[in-house]
Motif scaffolding. Structure first.
Motif, PDB file in Angstrom:
ATOM      1  N   CYS A 159       0.433   7.605   2.717  1.00  0.00           N
ATOM      2  CA  CYS A 159       0.066   8.990   2.417  1.00  0.00           C
ATOM      3  C   CYS A 159       1.291   9.881   2.600  1.00  0.00           C
ATOM      4  O   CYS A 159       1.948   9.839   3.631  1.00  0.00           O
ATOM      5  CB  CYS A 159      -1.064   9.444   3.334  1.00  0.00           C
ATOM      6  SG  CYS A 159      -1.542  11.160   3.098  1.00  0.00           S
ATOM      7  N   ALA A 184      -4.334   6.722  -2.334  1.00  0.00           N
ATOM      8  CA  ALA A 184      -4.844   5.987  -3.485  1.00  0.00           C
ATOM      9  C   ALA A 184      -3.757   5.948  -4.547  1.00  0.00           C
ATOM     10  O   ALA A 184      -3.015   6.913  -4.718  1.00  0.00           O
ATOM     11  CB  ALA A 184      -6.098   6.659  -4.027  1.00  0.00           C
ATOM     12  N   CYS A 203      -5.965  11.803   3.035  1.00  0.00           N
ATOM     13  CA  CYS A 203      -6.265  10.369   3.044  1.00  0.00           C
ATOM     14  C   CYS A 203      -7.515  10.045   3.857  1.00  0.00           C
ATOM     15  O   CYS A 203      -7.865   8.878   4.009  1.00  0.00           O
ATOM     16  CB  CYS A 203      -5.073   9.586   3.582  1.00  0.00           C
ATOM     17  SG  CYS A 203      -4.693   9.889   5.308  1.00  0.00           S
ATOM     18  N   HIS A 224      -3.292   5.763   4.131  1.00  0.00           N
ATOM     19  CA  HIS A 224      -2.872   5.213   2.850  1.00  0.00           C
ATOM     20  C   HIS A 224      -3.373   6.098   1.719  1.00  0.00           C
ATOM     21  O   HIS A 224      -4.492   6.601   1.758  1.00  0.00           O
ATOM     22  CB  HIS A 224      -3.420   3.803   2.651  1.00  0.00           C
ATOM     23  CG  HIS A 224      -2.991   2.867   3.726  1.00  0.00           C
ATOM     24  ND1 HIS A 224      -1.714   2.414   3.849  1.00  0.00           N
ATOM     25  CD2 HIS A 224      -3.681   2.338   4.755  1.00  0.00           C
ATOM     26  CE1 HIS A 224      -1.631   1.624   4.889  1.00  0.00           C
ATOM     27  NE2 HIS A 224      -2.817   1.556   5.475  1.00  0.00           N
ATOM     28  N   ARG A 236       0.847  -1.185   0.000  1.00  0.00           N
ATOM     29  CA  ARG A 236       0.000   0.000   0.000  1.00  0.00           C
ATOM     30  C   ARG A 236       0.881   1.233   0.000  1.00  0.00           C
ATOM     31  O   ARG A 236       1.954   1.241   0.603  1.00  0.00           O
ATOM     32  CB  ARG A 236      -0.893   0.043   1.225  1.00  0.00           C
ATOM     33  CG  ARG A 236      -1.914  -1.043   1.258  1.00  0.00           C
ATOM     34  CD  ARG A 236      -2.808  -0.848   2.455  1.00  0.00           C
ATOM     35  NE  ARG A 236      -3.723  -1.956   2.598  1.00  0.00           N
ATOM     36  CZ  ARG A 236      -4.446  -2.167   3.650  1.00  0.00           C
ATOM     37  NH1 ARG A 236      -4.378  -1.358   4.664  1.00  0.00           N
ATOM     38  NH2 ARG A 236      -5.263  -3.190   3.708  1.00  0.00           N
TER      39      ARG A 236
END
Length: 60
Positions: A11, A50, A43, A48, A8
């Motif tokens: 951010c 995108a 975020c 996390h 992942r």
């Protein structure tokens, strides 16, 4: 031994720490500090990011 990381994206604005409690410096009557809770806006408090949109070519 290193731990396995999830795939992942973290951010980049909050570096994976999306929710923080900030003390204002003042105190309540019982002596505890007044805190303000702030969440990362980019975020939405998940920590996390995108994945970036990718350009896909279709056709010939």
């Amino acid at each position: 031994m290193p731990q396995h990381a999830l795939n992942r994206l973290i951010c980049r604005n909050c570096d994976g720490f999306p929710v923080v409690a900030i003390t204002t410096g003042t105190r309540h009557r019982d002596g505890s500090r007044v805190t303000v809770v702030a969440t990362c806006r980019s975020c939405n408090g998940t920590g996390h990011a995108a994945p970036a949109a990718t350009l896909a070519r279709a056709g010939r």
